[in-house]
Scaffold this motif. Structure first.
Motif, PDB file in Angstrom:
ATOM      1  N   LYS A  96      65.263  63.516  74.178  1.00 20.19           N
ATOM      2  CA  LYS A  96      65.501  63.225  75.475  1.00 20.19           C
ATOM      3  C   LYS A  96      64.855  61.953  75.959  1.00 20.19           C
ATOM      4  O   LYS A  96      64.638  62.004  77.132  1.00 20.19           O
ATOM      5  CB  LYS A  96      64.185  64.432  75.913  1.00 20.19           C
ATOM      6  N   GLY A  97      64.914  60.745  74.911  1.00 18.75           N
ATOM      7  CA  GLY A  97      64.525  59.738  75.443  1.00 18.75           C
ATOM      8  C   GLY A  97      62.925  59.428  75.800  1.00 18.75           C
ATOM      9  O   GLY A  97      62.529  58.556  76.247  1.00 18.75           O
ATOM     10  N   PHE A 110      51.592  70.730  73.734  1.00 17.76           N
ATOM     11  CA  PHE A 110      51.267  71.062  75.039  1.00 17.76           C
ATOM     12  C   PHE A 110      52.131  72.022  75.718  1.00 17.76           C
ATOM     13  O   PHE A 110      51.709  73.236  76.184  1.00 17.76           O
ATOM     14  CB  PHE A 110      51.298  69.717  76.224  1.00 17.76           C
ATOM     15  N   LEU A 111      53.542  71.958  75.273  1.00 13.88           N
ATOM     16  CA  LEU A 111      54.467  73.198  75.520  1.00 13.88           C
ATOM     17  C   LEU A 111      54.122  74.352  74.809  1.00 13.88           C
ATOM     18  O   LEU A 111      54.331  75.500  75.386  1.00 13.88           O
ATOM     19  CB  LEU A 111      55.929  72.352  75.127  1.00 13.88           C
ATOM     20  N   LEU A 112      53.810  74.085  73.458  1.00 14.72           N
ATOM     21  CA  LEU A 112      53.736  75.232  72.796  1.00 14.72           C
ATOM     22  C   LEU A 112      52.425  76.280  73.438  1.00 14.72           C
ATOM     23  O   LEU A 112      52.567  77.248  73.630  1.00 14.72           O
ATOM     24  CB  LEU A 112      53.525  75.005  71.470  1.00 14.72           C
ATOM     25  N   THR A 113      51.612  75.355  73.832  1.00  7.55           N
ATOM     26  CA  THR A 113      50.289  76.123  74.230  1.00  7.55           C
ATOM     27  C   THR A 113      50.296  76.734  75.661  1.00  7.55           C
ATOM     28  O   THR A 113      50.003  77.834  75.768  1.00  7.55           O
ATOM     29  CB  THR A 113      48.931  75.193  74.220  1.00  7.55           C
ATOM     30  N   HIS A 114      51.362  75.939  76.496  1.00 14.66           N
ATOM     31  CA  HIS A 114      51.621  76.203  77.651  1.00 14.66           C
ATOM     32  C   HIS A 114      52.363  77.690  77.841  1.00 14.66           C
ATOM     33  O   HIS A 114      51.965  78.643  78.575  1.00 14.66           O
ATOM     34  CB  HIS A 114      52.133  75.250  78.687  1.00 14.66           C
ATOM     35  N   GLN A 115      53.094  77.875  76.750  1.00 13.92           N
ATOM     36  CA  GLN A 115      54.208  78.742  76.741  1.00 13.92           C
ATOM     37  C   GLN A 115      53.589  80.063  76.131  1.00 13.92           C
ATOM     38  O   GLN A 115      53.835  81.187  76.492  1.00 13.92           O
ATOM     39  CB  GLN A 115      55.277  78.570  76.155  1.00 13.92           C
ATOM     40  N   LEU A 116      52.371  79.801  75.396  1.00 16.43           N
ATOM     41  CA  LEU A 116      51.862  80.837  74.586  1.00 16.43           C
ATOM     42  C   LEU A 116      50.562  81.384  75.409  1.00 16.43           C
ATOM     43  O   LEU A 116      49.831  82.225  75.128  1.00 16.43           O
ATOM     44  CB  LEU A 116      51.369  80.595  73.377  1.00 16.43           C
ATOM     45  N   LEU A 117      50.211  80.802  76.675  1.00 17.31           N
ATOM     46  CA  LEU A 117      49.112  81.090  77.532  1.00 17.31           C
ATOM     47  C   LEU A 117      48.978  82.521  77.685  1.00 17.31           C
ATOM     48  O   LEU A 117      47.584  83.062  77.507  1.00 17.31           O
ATOM     49  CB  LEU A 117      49.252  80.361  78.726  1.00 17.31           C
ATOM     50  N   PRO A 118      49.815  83.557  78.180  1.00 17.25           N
ATOM     51  CA  PRO A 118      49.579  84.820  78.299  1.00 17.25           C
ATOM     52  C   PRO A 118      48.973  85.557  77.263  1.00 17.25           C
ATOM     53  O   PRO A 118      48.079  86.203  77.298  1.00 17.25           O
ATOM     54  CB  PRO A 118      51.065  85.251  78.746  1.00 17.25           C
ATOM     55  N   SER A 119      49.479  85.299  75.796  1.00 17.09           N
ATOM     56  CA  SER A 119      49.052  85.830  74.573  1.00 17.09           C
ATOM     57  C   SER A 119      47.811  85.024  74.369  1.00 17.09           C
ATOM     58  O   SER A 119      46.920  85.712  73.960  1.00 17.09           O
ATOM     59  CB  SER A 119      49.823  85.635  73.519  1.00 17.09           C
ATOM     60  N   LEU A 120      47.357  83.931  74.714  1.00 16.56           N
ATOM     61  CA  LEU A 120      46.217  83.448  74.440  1.00 16.56           C
ATOM     62  C   LEU A 120      45.122  83.838  75.463  1.00 16.56           C
ATOM     63  O   LEU A 120      43.975  84.229  74.902  1.00 16.56           O
ATOM     64  CB  LEU A 120      46.201  81.659  74.841  1.00 16.56           C
ATOM     65  N   THR A 268      56.698  66.474  83.558  1.00 13.80           N
ATOM     66  CA  THR A 268      57.605  65.806  82.440  1.00 13.80           C
ATOM     67  C   THR A 268      58.337  67.160  82.072  1.00 13.80           C
ATOM     68  O   THR A 268      59.594  67.385  81.914  1.00 13.80           O
ATOM     69  CB  THR A 268      56.949  65.377  81.446  1.00 13.80           C
ATOM     70  N   LEU A 269      57.815  68.276  81.886  1.00 15.22           N
ATOM     71  CA  LEU A 269      58.464  69.465  81.211  1.00 15.22           C
ATOM     72  C   LEU A 269      59.182  70.143  82.189  1.00 15.22           C
ATOM     73  O   LEU A 269      60.484  70.519  81.969  1.00 15.22           O
ATOM     74  CB  LEU A 269      57.565  70.246  80.438  1.00 15.22           C
ATOM     75  N   GLU A 270      58.792  70.190  83.659  1.00 22.50           N
ATOM     76  CA  GLU A 270      59.559  70.791  84.609  1.00 22.50           C
ATOM     77  C   GLU A 270      60.866  69.904  84.868  1.00 22.50           C
ATOM     78  O   GLU A 270      61.778  70.478  85.092  1.00 22.50           O
ATOM     79  CB  GLU A 270      58.545  70.485  85.871  1.00 22.50           C
ATOM     80  N   LYS A 271      60.816  68.618  84.749  1.00 25.08           N
ATOM     81  CA  LYS A 271      61.915  67.775  85.012  1.00 25.08           C
ATOM     82  C   LYS A 271      63.099  68.192  83.846  1.00 25.08           C
ATOM     83  O   LYS A 271      64.383  68.038  84.254  1.00 25.08           O
ATOM     84  CB  LYS A 271      61.718  66.301  84.989  1.00 25.08           C
ATOM     85  N   LEU A 272      62.613  68.539  82.760  1.00 26.16           N
ATOM     86  CA  LEU A 272      63.341  68.784  81.773  1.00 26.16           C
ATOM     87  C   LEU A 272      63.938  70.329  81.734  1.00 26.16           C
ATOM     88  O   LEU A 272      64.597  70.904  80.908  1.00 26.16           O
ATOM     89  CB  LEU A 272      62.729  68.416  80.317  1.00 26.16           C
ATOM     90  N   GLY A 273      63.361  70.770  82.673  1.00 24.45           N
ATOM     91  CA  GLY A 273      63.693  72.538  82.633  1.00 24.45           C
ATOM     92  C   GLY A 273      63.162  73.261  81.631  1.00 24.45           C
ATOM     93  O   GLY A 273      63.737  74.595  81.307  1.00 24.45           O
ATOM     94  N   LEU A 274      62.185  72.876  80.961  1.00 22.89           N
ATOM     95  CA  LEU A 274      61.326  73.526  79.914  1.00 22.89           C
ATOM     96  C   LEU A 274      60.333  74.505  80.445  1.00 22.89           C
ATOM     97  O   LEU A 274      59.822  75.473  79.621  1.00 22.89           O
ATOM     98  CB  LEU A 274      60.968  72.746  78.865  1.00 22.89           C
TER      99      LEU A 274
END
Length: 275
Positions: A96-97, A110-120, A268-274
Motif C-alpha cells: 500500500k506504499g 493496531f488494525l487487528l486490535t481495533h477489529q477485535l475490540l467487540p470480543s476484547l 490511515t486505515l479509513e483512507k484504505l477502506g479497512l
C-alpha cells in the motif's frame, strides 16, 4: 481462557506459547505461513488448543480478513499478546506504499486490535504490546507519524517500538472503563533470528552483539509475567521491564502523543477502506 498471540511460531512468541499452555484453553494464532505453523505445532500433544488464521502484518487486507474470521469464531477474548514484529531496511514499503517498519510493528497490530475490540471488550481482556528499550532511540514526530521519510533502519524501529508503548497507553485510556487493561514491555535483548530482513550493516551490528543477548525463553518471561499476573496488581497502560513498572522516555509518557498516534492510525486505515 481464550488467548490471541501473534508471532507464535518462533523466538519469544514460541516460548510465550509454551509458557501459557496450562493458562489458556484456546489459542488464536494468526500466522504468516500456515504450513510452517502446522509443522511447528504438530509436536504438541494438545494441538487441538491451537486455532490458526492466515495473515501477514505487512498485508493489511489479510489482517482485516483474519480479524473478521476470528470475530465470527470467538465473540469473547480474554488475552491478546501483540508479539510479532520485524526490522526492515529504512524506506522499504508494503503493498500500500506504507513504511514496512511502521506497518509490521504498529499499524498491522493496531488494525487487528481495533477489529477485535467487540470480543476484547466482552472478555474484559488484557492486551499486551511487546515493545523494546529501543524506543528510547526514537522521537515522536507529528509531521511524519507514518515514518515515510525515515531512512535509518534503527531510527524507524525505535519509533515503531515507541508506538507500541503509546498504543497500550491509549487503549487503556479509551477502554479502561469497559474492562480492558493494556500493557507494554521490553523483553530484553534476545538472541533470535530477529533482524534477518534488514540491511547488511544492521545485520552485522546485531550479529556482533548477540554474544551478550539472552535466550528466547528468558525473553518471554516478561510477557508471561504480565499475562499471568492479575491486572489489579499492574498499572493499566504501564510499561514493564524485568517484571517491574518502568518509565518510558518522555515521548512515551505523553498522553497527547498517544491520542495523536491513535487518530493517525484510524485515519490511515479509513483512507484504505479497512475500518
Amino acid at each position: 481462557m481464550i488467548t490471541v498471540l501473534t508471532g507464535s511460531t518462533s523466538g519469544i512468541g514460541f516460548e510465550t506459547l509454551k509458557g501459557l499452555l496450562d493458562h489458556s484453553e484456546v489459542f488464536i494464532l494468526p500466522v504468516r505461513n500456515l504450513e510452517k505453523a502446522e509443522s511447528k505445532l504438530a509436536k504438541f500433544s494438545n494441538r487441538e488448543k491451537f486455532k490458526l488464521y492466515e495473515f501477514d502484518l505487512a498485508d493489511l487486507e489479510s489482517v482485516k480478513a483474519a480479524s473478521q474470521k476470528i470475530n465470527k469464531d470467538f465473540p469473547k477474548i480474554d488475552l491478546m499478546i501483540n508479539n510479532a514484529g520485524g526490522m526492515f531496511p529504512g524506506g522499504k514499503k508494503n503493498n500500500k506504499g506504507l513504511d514496512m517498519t511502521f506497518t509490521v510493528n504498529h499499524l498491522g497490530h493496531f488494525l487487528l486490535t481495533h477489529q477485535l475490540l467487540p470480543s476484547l471488550i466482552k472478555g474484559e481482556a488484557k492486551v499486551i504490546q511487546v515493545s523494546s528499550e529501543a524506543h528510547r532511540l526514537g522521537k515522536f514526530r507529528s509531521n511524519d507519524i507514518g515514518l515515510s521519510s525515515v531512512s535509518s533502519t534503527i531510527t524507524a524501529y525505535g519509533e515503531a517500538k515507541l508506538y507500541n508503548i503509546l498504543m497500550a497507553k491509549e487503549l487503556a485510556k479509551r477502554y479502561g472503563k469497559e474492562g480492558i487493561t493494556a500493557f507494554s514491555l521490553h523483553p530484553g535483548a534476545v538472541k533470535t533470528a530477529f533482524g534477518s530482513e534488514t540491511d547488511p550493516i544492521t545485520k552485522a551490528i546485531i550479529r556482533a552483539t548477540q554474544l551478550f543477548f539472552i535466550s528466547a525463553q528468558k525473553g518471554s518471561e516478561n510477557s508471561l509475567f504480565l499475562a499471568k499476573t492479575d491486572s489489579t496488581k499492574l498499572k493499566n497502560g504501564g510499561y514493564y521491564v524485568r517484571k517491574k513498572l518502568k518509565s518510558p522516555n518522555s515521548a512515551g509518557l505523553s498522553a497527547s502523543n498517544a491520542e495523536e498516534l491513535w487518530e493517525f492510525s484510524e485515519k490511515t486505515l479509513e483512507k484504505l477502506g479497512l475500518i
